[in-house]
Motif scaffolding. Structure first.
Motif, PDB file in Angstrom:
ATOM      1  N   THR A   1     -14.609  79.585   2.558  1.00  0.00           N
ATOM      2  CA  THR A   1     -15.702  78.653   2.807  1.00  0.00           C
ATOM      3  C   THR A   1     -17.021  79.294   2.416  1.00  0.00           C
ATOM      4  O   THR A   1     -17.111  80.498   2.235  1.00  0.00           O
ATOM      5  CB  THR A   1     -15.750  78.229   4.292  1.00  0.00           C
ATOM      6  OG1 THR A   1     -15.963  79.375   5.087  1.00  0.00           O
ATOM      7  CG2 THR A   1     -14.489  77.524   4.710  1.00  0.00           C
ATOM      8  N   CYS A  15     -16.071  73.881   2.321  1.00  0.00           N
ATOM      9  CA  CYS A  15     -15.094  74.326   1.328  1.00  0.00           C
ATOM     10  C   CYS A  15     -15.762  74.433  -0.039  1.00  0.00           C
ATOM     11  O   CYS A  15     -16.588  73.597  -0.403  1.00  0.00           O
ATOM     12  CB  CYS A  15     -13.924  73.347   1.244  1.00  0.00           C
ATOM     13  SG  CYS A  15     -12.922  73.294   2.735  1.00  0.00           S
ATOM     14  N   PHE A  19     -11.326  73.589  -3.629  1.00  0.00           N
ATOM     15  CA  PHE A  19     -10.698  73.610  -2.308  1.00  0.00           C
ATOM     16  C   PHE A  19     -11.204  72.431  -1.490  1.00  0.00           C
ATOM     17  O   PHE A  19     -12.336  71.999  -1.656  1.00  0.00           O
ATOM     18  CB  PHE A  19     -11.031  74.916  -1.572  1.00  0.00           C
ATOM     19  CG  PHE A  19     -10.425  76.134  -2.219  1.00  0.00           C
ATOM     20  CD1 PHE A  19      -9.240  76.655  -1.738  1.00  0.00           C
ATOM     21  CD2 PHE A  19     -11.020  76.719  -3.309  1.00  0.00           C
ATOM     22  CE1 PHE A  19      -8.669  77.761  -2.346  1.00  0.00           C
ATOM     23  CE2 PHE A  19     -10.459  77.827  -3.931  1.00  0.00           C
ATOM     24  CZ  PHE A  19      -9.274  78.346  -3.448  1.00  0.00           C
ATOM     25  N   CYS A  27      -9.756  75.585   4.610  1.00  0.00           N
ATOM     26  CA  CYS A  27      -9.768  74.992   3.270  1.00  0.00           C
ATOM     27  C   CYS A  27      -8.442  75.282   2.573  1.00  0.00           C
ATOM     28  O   CYS A  27      -7.889  76.363   2.725  1.00  0.00           O
ATOM     29  CB  CYS A  27     -10.904  75.577   2.437  1.00  0.00           C
ATOM     30  SG  CYS A  27     -12.534  75.256   3.128  1.00  0.00           S
ATOM     31  N   SER A  41     -16.355  68.654   2.137  1.00  0.00           N
ATOM     32  CA  SER A  41     -15.062  68.211   2.660  1.00  0.00           C
ATOM     33  C   SER A  41     -14.407  67.113   1.832  1.00  0.00           C
ATOM     34  O   SER A  41     -13.349  66.610   2.199  1.00  0.00           O
ATOM     35  CB  SER A  41     -15.244  67.704   4.095  1.00  0.00           C
ATOM     36  OG  SER A  41     -16.148  66.613   4.115  1.00  0.00           O
TER      37      SER A  41
END
Length: 84
Positions: A1, A15, A19, A27, A41
């Motif tokens: 992250t 993320c 990812f 993630c 996200s």
């Protein structure tokens, strides 16, 4: 992250490209034949039809045509059967 410099909350964790997962959560790499360009996200985006990419791809340009197909106009548009 990844998070901004000076972040003080776990909820600031996002993320990285390639990812996907919830903010402040775990993630996971985008599966093969998908990509994700930005932090956050958002879900991974499928490659255009008749193309594929490796896991954790970060851009639509990582999507390659299947054998027998060629790009039509641009890498992000539909792929058409090649004549060869």
């Amino acid at each position: 992250t990844v998070s901004h410099v000076g972040s003080t909350s776990v909820y600031d964790c996002k993320c990285q490209p390639g990812f996907s997962g919830p903010d402040s959560g775990e993630c996971a790499a985008c599966p093969p034949s998908t990509f994700k360009q930005n932090n956050g996200s958002a879900a991974c985006t499928p490659c255009p039809a008749n193309s594929h990419s490796a896991a954790a791809s970060t851009h639509t340009t990582n999507c390659s045509c299947f054998k027998g197909y060629t790009p039509f106009l641009a890498p992000t548009s539909a792929l058409i059967p090649s004549e060869y």
